[in-house]
Scaffold this motif. Structure first.
Motif, PDB file in Angstrom:
ATOM      1  N   LEU A 272      48.399  39.059  45.307  1.00  0.00           N
ATOM      2  CA  LEU A 272      49.533  39.498  44.508  1.00  0.00           C
ATOM      3  C   LEU A 272      49.089  40.826  43.726  1.00  0.00           C
ATOM      4  N   VAL A 273      48.118  40.400  42.995  1.00  0.00           N
ATOM      5  CA  VAL A 273      47.687  41.504  41.858  1.00  0.00           C
ATOM      6  C   VAL A 273      47.235  42.879  42.806  1.00  0.00           C
ATOM      7  N   ALA A 274      46.660  42.458  44.196  1.00  0.00           N
ATOM      8  CA  ALA A 274      46.114  43.569  44.834  1.00  0.00           C
ATOM      9  C   ALA A 274      47.518  44.571  45.272  1.00  0.00           C
ATOM     10  N   LEU A 275      48.213  43.736  45.892  1.00  0.00           N
ATOM     11  CA  LEU A 275      49.570  44.467  46.443  1.00  0.00           C
ATOM     12  C   LEU A 275      50.271  45.261  45.370  1.00  0.00           C
ATOM     13  N   LEU A 276      50.344  44.606  43.958  1.00  0.00           N
ATOM     14  CA  LEU A 276      50.931  45.316  43.080  1.00  0.00           C
ATOM     15  C   LEU A 276      50.254  46.494  42.643  1.00  0.00           C
ATOM     16  N   PHE A 277      48.885  46.547  42.538  1.00  0.00           N
ATOM     17  CA  PHE A 277      48.198  47.339  41.872  1.00  0.00           C
ATOM     18  C   PHE A 277      47.515  48.533  42.728  1.00  0.00           C
ATOM     19  N   SER A 278      47.295  48.290  44.046  1.00  0.00           N
ATOM     20  CA  SER A 278      46.655  49.345  44.695  1.00  0.00           C
ATOM     21  C   SER A 278      47.362  50.465  44.889  1.00  0.00           C
ATOM     22  N   PRO A 279      48.738  50.635  44.873  1.00  0.00           N
ATOM     23  CA  PRO A 279      49.255  51.935  44.818  1.00  0.00           C
ATOM     24  C   PRO A 279      48.888  52.673  43.852  1.00  0.00           C
ATOM     25  N   ALA A 280      48.834  52.206  42.519  1.00  0.00           N
ATOM     26  CA  ALA A 280      48.564  52.896  41.457  1.00  0.00           C
ATOM     27  C   ALA A 280      47.000  53.418  41.495  1.00  0.00           C
ATOM     28  N   LEU A 281      46.304  52.510  41.950  1.00  0.00           N
ATOM     29  CA  LEU A 281      44.768  52.897  42.134  1.00  0.00           C
ATOM     30  C   LEU A 281      44.455  54.004  43.014  1.00  0.00           C
TER      31      LEU A 281
ATOM     32  N   ILE B 198      47.145  59.137  33.190  1.00  0.00           N
ATOM     33  CA  ILE B 198      47.158  58.428  34.375  1.00  0.00           C
ATOM     34  C   ILE B 198      46.010  57.163  34.283  1.00  0.00           C
ATOM     35  N   THR B 199      45.292  57.419  32.981  1.00  0.00           N
ATOM     36  CA  THR B 199      44.361  56.433  32.641  1.00  0.00           C
ATOM     37  C   THR B 199      44.964  55.036  32.637  1.00  0.00           C
ATOM     38  N   LEU B 200      46.082  55.105  32.055  1.00  0.00           N
ATOM     39  CA  LEU B 200      46.561  54.040  31.556  1.00  0.00           C
ATOM     40  C   LEU B 200      46.985  53.092  32.755  1.00  0.00           C
ATOM     41  N   PHE B 201      47.496  53.493  33.805  1.00  0.00           N
ATOM     42  CA  PHE B 201      47.865  53.036  35.125  1.00  0.00           C
ATOM     43  C   PHE B 201      46.451  51.998  35.508  1.00  0.00           C
ATOM     44  N   PHE B 202      45.518  53.167  35.686  1.00  0.00           N
ATOM     45  CA  PHE B 202      44.192  52.801  36.212  1.00  0.00           C
ATOM     46  C   PHE B 202      43.481  51.599  35.323  1.00  0.00           C
ATOM     47  N   LEU B 203      43.560  51.618  34.071  1.00  0.00           N
ATOM     48  CA  LEU B 203      42.820  50.587  33.290  1.00  0.00           C
ATOM     49  C   LEU B 203      43.652  49.258  33.312  1.00  0.00           C
ATOM     50  N   LEU B 204      45.086  49.295  33.414  1.00  0.00           N
ATOM     51  CA  LEU B 204      45.876  48.025  33.586  1.00  0.00           C
ATOM     52  C   LEU B 204      45.588  47.433  34.962  1.00  0.00           C
ATOM     53  N   SER B 205      45.441  48.327  35.857  1.00  0.00           N
ATOM     54  CA  SER B 205      45.180  47.631  37.217  1.00  0.00           C
ATOM     55  C   SER B 205      43.894  46.993  37.135  1.00  0.00           C
TER      56      SER B 205
ATOM     57  N   MET C 149      40.765  39.936  35.112  1.00  0.00           N
ATOM     58  CA  MET C 149      41.433  38.749  35.033  1.00  0.00           C
ATOM     59  C   MET C 149      41.150  37.559  36.289  1.00  0.00           C
ATOM     60  N   ILE C 150      41.409  38.382  37.524  1.00  0.00           N
ATOM     61  CA  ILE C 150      40.915  37.257  38.562  1.00  0.00           C
ATOM     62  C   ILE C 150      39.614  37.092  38.720  1.00  0.00           C
ATOM     63  N   TYR C 151      38.740  38.144  38.471  1.00  0.00           N
ATOM     64  CA  TYR C 151      37.359  37.730  38.429  1.00  0.00           C
ATOM     65  C   TYR C 151      36.933  36.561  37.455  1.00  0.00           C
ATOM     66  N   ILE C 152      37.397  36.953  36.384  1.00  0.00           N
ATOM     67  CA  ILE C 152      37.017  35.777  35.167  1.00  0.00           C
ATOM     68  C   ILE C 152      37.641  34.293  35.537  1.00  0.00           C
ATOM     69  N   SER C 153      38.770  34.314  36.097  1.00  0.00           N
ATOM     70  CA  SER C 153      39.169  33.163  36.429  1.00  0.00           C
ATOM     71  C   SER C 153      38.385  32.573  37.541  1.00  0.00           C
ATOM     72  N   LEU C 154      37.854  33.313  38.435  1.00  0.00           N
ATOM     73  CA  LEU C 154      37.059  32.963  39.471  1.00  0.00           C
ATOM     74  C   LEU C 154      35.580  32.337  39.038  1.00  0.00           C
ATOM     75  N   VAL C 155      35.163  33.197  38.314  1.00  0.00           N
ATOM     76  CA  VAL C 155      33.916  32.773  37.575  1.00  0.00           C
ATOM     77  C   VAL C 155      34.131  31.573  36.897  1.00  0.00           C
ATOM     78  N   MET C 156      35.167  31.346  36.015  1.00  0.00           N
ATOM     79  CA  MET C 156      35.446  30.166  35.481  1.00  0.00           C
ATOM     80  C   MET C 156      35.650  29.109  36.470  1.00  0.00           C
ATOM     81  N   TRP C 157      36.333  29.077  37.543  1.00  0.00           N
ATOM     82  CA  TRP C 157      36.451  27.835  38.372  1.00  0.00           C
ATOM     83  C   TRP C 157      35.170  27.608  38.730  1.00  0.00           C
ATOM     84  N   LYS C 158      34.309  28.544  39.177  1.00  0.00           N
ATOM     85  CA  LYS C 158      33.006  27.982  39.823  1.00  0.00           C
ATOM     86  C   LYS C 158      32.149  27.193  38.731  1.00  0.00           C
TER      87      LYS C 158
END
Lengths: 360, 360
Positions: B141-150, B264-271, B277-286
């Motif tokens: 979901l996050v990838a779909l939402l943010f990749s256009p901005a990126l 445009i930095t804001l778009f970039f940073l928010l993405s 966040m996904i990364y942190i949740s993944l490491v947490m789960w591990k």
């Protein structure tokens, strides 16, 4: 719903409500009507203090106006703080568009002020840097009086998609910051003053060497600089007394060599022009020859001028990056650049002669 | 059903989230020119280790990495995997602390750090509580939402590039790999090692093709190149090496007149914060998975809540950015262990399990 389900349900709801206080992202938020968003900042040195001017657009009930605020202090930040204290709004420099430095500051160097802007990040690195040779107060009063649409129009003066013309250098904070650190690239900065009918007038560009103003070039020479950087189209050139032409496109090609440690640069600038005005009846070939001769001579003169200032605004040192070793390139400005042999040639192509025929 | 797509997307976006902040700083610091050599070397090591690790996992299938180690004794697993769990815990602390500092530096300068850290942690641990399937779905979901901005930011980021900064292509330092054992280069592995270990933790109910993941890793190379070369080509090495977050500042210089947003930095940073966040949740789960394999009585929710609380406390105890950099450096030893020892030991153990399985 039985009692067993209520507790997890209630705690989830509590969590969601709790999240809302965190997730809204508004912390010490100041609404837009409590912010002052200056678009022009002027910095002048009076004795040992900085005198800072801000042009702040205001929106009263139905008329647009602008406000000029000024104060004094030992650092720019101190002055902004003082203004903040006296103003009923919070000054937010993020939307600042133009910074005007007094010439005396520019001659001492913009390094400290611009580095602190880059560091604090409260001023955008895209803000346009200008220098004035006159007093700032009359300039700000003129801008305030002449600016329509509460001052936003001043910004258009420098914007490529609005009122910018290739006779004007377009230099932003980050350009100056880069040139301060760079060994091979300097920048011109537009010189502005209060206009008679318009808000601003430009009288050429200041030449900055490592962030310190060392010389001046005229508006026509700024056009040459822009043509060299590939931004010269729509620039107009007077060819002696015979015609004026409009640049449609400009392409530049270089070949570099190092002959016995003396850098040699052969450049060819191809200008495509259209004829917009003639006096008498010159032929197209004549205009073309005149243009080539005239501009080549002017280019060489401009180059000699900046070369004697040891300021490489054309970025010629960049072309020698793979010819001179990196540890020697550090001395480009002082060692190589003054000895640079610059062979410059203009090739003009008259793309068309306008809507009137012209004799061959 | 083959779920390679989900695995690949999460693999890519966790890395993209890590690349654009500290990685360019380290690489630009470690060389004067020829940065591609450091990028390629790091990337080659990454791909090689990834291949070794995946091969080991393939041999050991359908066990996950914890089970593979456990097959050789409980204490064996604890001795080998304890440093990994410790590394993960430190990584969560560093990432949370560093990214909240970045967010404060770049746009939320009024918001207190603890609030940003709490927000980052809350969202990540919520996702982590729901387990790996949720992490993967959220990743998509996050990838779909943010990749256009990126993609927009990436394509605009070359606006101010001066390609001559690419030259000279190589110097002695870059050619002799003398930078390899220096601090900045070792630190740059932060961006390489953080992510890929998760491939060993994926339960067999999410089948994926290791070959596809290996192929997908090629998509990361342009990202690594982009993150270093955009600031280099915009500012030049000498100015870029002064910047704390070179890529962010380089994106800040992009001027787009047709876009109604100024930065445009804001778009970039928010993405990227979304990706992190996904990364942190993944490491947490591990990490939770590893803790629970030793302390089997703890439920997943309790483990993650305890982990979150201790991470938050640890984050509060880090006083400044300098301390973050120090911890990042101390963590290098663990990082080298995780990236060098674990893949090879996994390969050996996996191979032995495979032979044993074949003998039966």
């Amino acid at each position: 719903m039985n009692v067993k389900n209520v507790i997890p349900y209630a705690s989830t709801m509590l969590l969601i409500v709790g999240m809302m206080t965190l997730l809204c992202g508004c912390w010490d938020n100041k609404d837009i009507n409590h912010r002052a968003l200056p678009i022009v900042m002027g910095i002048e040195k009076s004795e040992d203090d900085y005198q800072v001017y801000l042009l702040i657009p205001m929106k009263d009930q139905d008329k647009n106006s602008a406000l000029v605020v000024s104060d004094k202090g030992t650092t720019i930040n101190e002055v902004i703080d003082k203004m903040n204290k006296n103003l009923e709004m919070q000054i937010d420099l993020l939307h600042l568009k133009i910074i005007i430095f007094d010439r005396s500051i520019a001659e001492k160097g913009l390094n400290d002020s611009l580095s602190s802007f880059m560091r604090a990040g409260d001023v955008s690195p895209k803000t346009i840097v200008t220098i004035t040779e006159h007093k700032l107060r009359p300039l700000f009063e003129r801008m305030n009086a002449a600016s329509l649409n509460n001052g936003i129009s001043l910004y258009d003066y420098f914007e490529k998609n609005a009122g910018w013309s290739p006779h004007l250098a377009q230099t932003r904070i980050w350009h100056v910051f880069r040139s301060m650190q760079s060994e091979t690239k300097d920048v011109p900065v537009p010189l502005i003053s209060a206009g008679k009918a318009t808000a601003l007038e430009s009288s050429g560009s200041a030449v900055l060497r490592k962030g310190i103003m060392v010389g001046k070039i005229s508006s026509d020479e700024t056009l040459m600089f822009n043509a060299f950087a590939g931004m010269g189209s729509q620039g107009k050139i007077e060819v002696m007394n015979q015609a004026s032409v409009l640049i449609v496109s400009d392409t530049l090609s270089h070949s570099t060599s190092l002959v016995e440690n003396t850098p040699v640069l052969n450049s060819k600038l191809t200008l495509k022009v259209t004829i917009i005005e003639t006096k008498g009846s010159p032929t197209a070939t004549l205009i073309q020859q005149e243009l080539e001769e005239l501009w080549t001579a002017r280019y060489i003169r401009m180059f000699r001028k900046v070369q004697s200032n040891r300021a490489d605004i054309l970025g010629l040192g960049q072309l020698f990056r793979n010819k001179i070793p990196m540890d020697r390139l550090k001395y480009w400005r002082d060692d190589y650049y003054p000895r640079l042999k610059f062979n410059f040639r203009i090739h003009a192509i008259i793309q068309n002669e306008g809507l009137l025929k012209m004799k061959e | 059903m083959d779920k390679s797509m989900q695995v690949i997307v999460v693999y890519l976006l966790t890395h993209i989230g890590l690349i654009f902040f500290m990685y360019p700083t380290d690489i630009i610091e470690c060389l004067e020119t020829g940065h591609w050599s450091a990028i390629l070397l790091g990337f080659a090591i990454h791909v090689a280790l990834l291949a070794v690790y995946l091969k080991g996992l393939q041999f050991g299938a359908p066990n996950n990495v914890i089970d593979i180690y456990k097959r050789f004794g409980r204490w064996f697993a604890i001795v080998f995997l304890f440093p990994v769990a410790l590394y993960f815990a430190v990584v969560i602390v560093i990432t949370i602390r560093a990214y909240s500092e970045i967010v404060t530096l770049v746009f939320l300068d009024n918001t207190p750090l603890w609030a940003i850290m709490a927000l980052l942690l809350a969202v990540s641990s919520l996702v982590a509580v729901y387990g790996v399937e949720t992490i993967f779905r959220t990743g998509i979901l996050v990838a779909l939402l943010f990749s256009p901005a990126l993609l927009l930011v990436f394509s605009l980021s070359f606006q101010n590039a001066d390609w001559r900064y690419m030259l000279p292509l190589i110097d002695q330092r870059a050619a002799s790999f003398s930078y390899v054992f220096r601090e900045p280069f070792l630190l740059s592995f932060f961006a390489f090692t953080g992510g890929f270990l998760f491939l060993g933790f994926i339960p067999p109910r999410i089948p994926y093709k290791p070959r596809k993941v290996l192929l997908a890793s090629a998509a990361l190379l342009p990202m690594f190149m982009l993150s270093v070369y955009v600031p280099l080509l915009t500012f030049g090495q000498s100015a870029a090496s002064l910047l704390q977050f070179p890529f962010i500042t380089a994106v800040d210089t992009v001027n787009v007149s047709w876009l109604m947003f100024d930065r445009i930095t804001l778009f970039f940073l928010l993405s990227l914060v979304g990706f992190v966040m996904i990364y942190i949740s993944l490491v947490m789960w591990k990490t939770a998975l590893m803790i629970r394999s030793v302390v089997t009585i703890m439920s997943p929710i309790v483990t993650i809540l305890l982990l979150t609380a201790s991470v938050f406390l640890a984050c509060l105890y880090i006083p400044n950015w300098h301390a973050v950099e120090r911890i990042l450096w101390w963590n290098t030893l663990l990082r080298l262990y995780v990236m060098l020892v674990i893949p090879f030991v996994t390969l050996v153990l996996g191979f032995r399990l495979h032979r044993k399985g074949a003998a039966h």
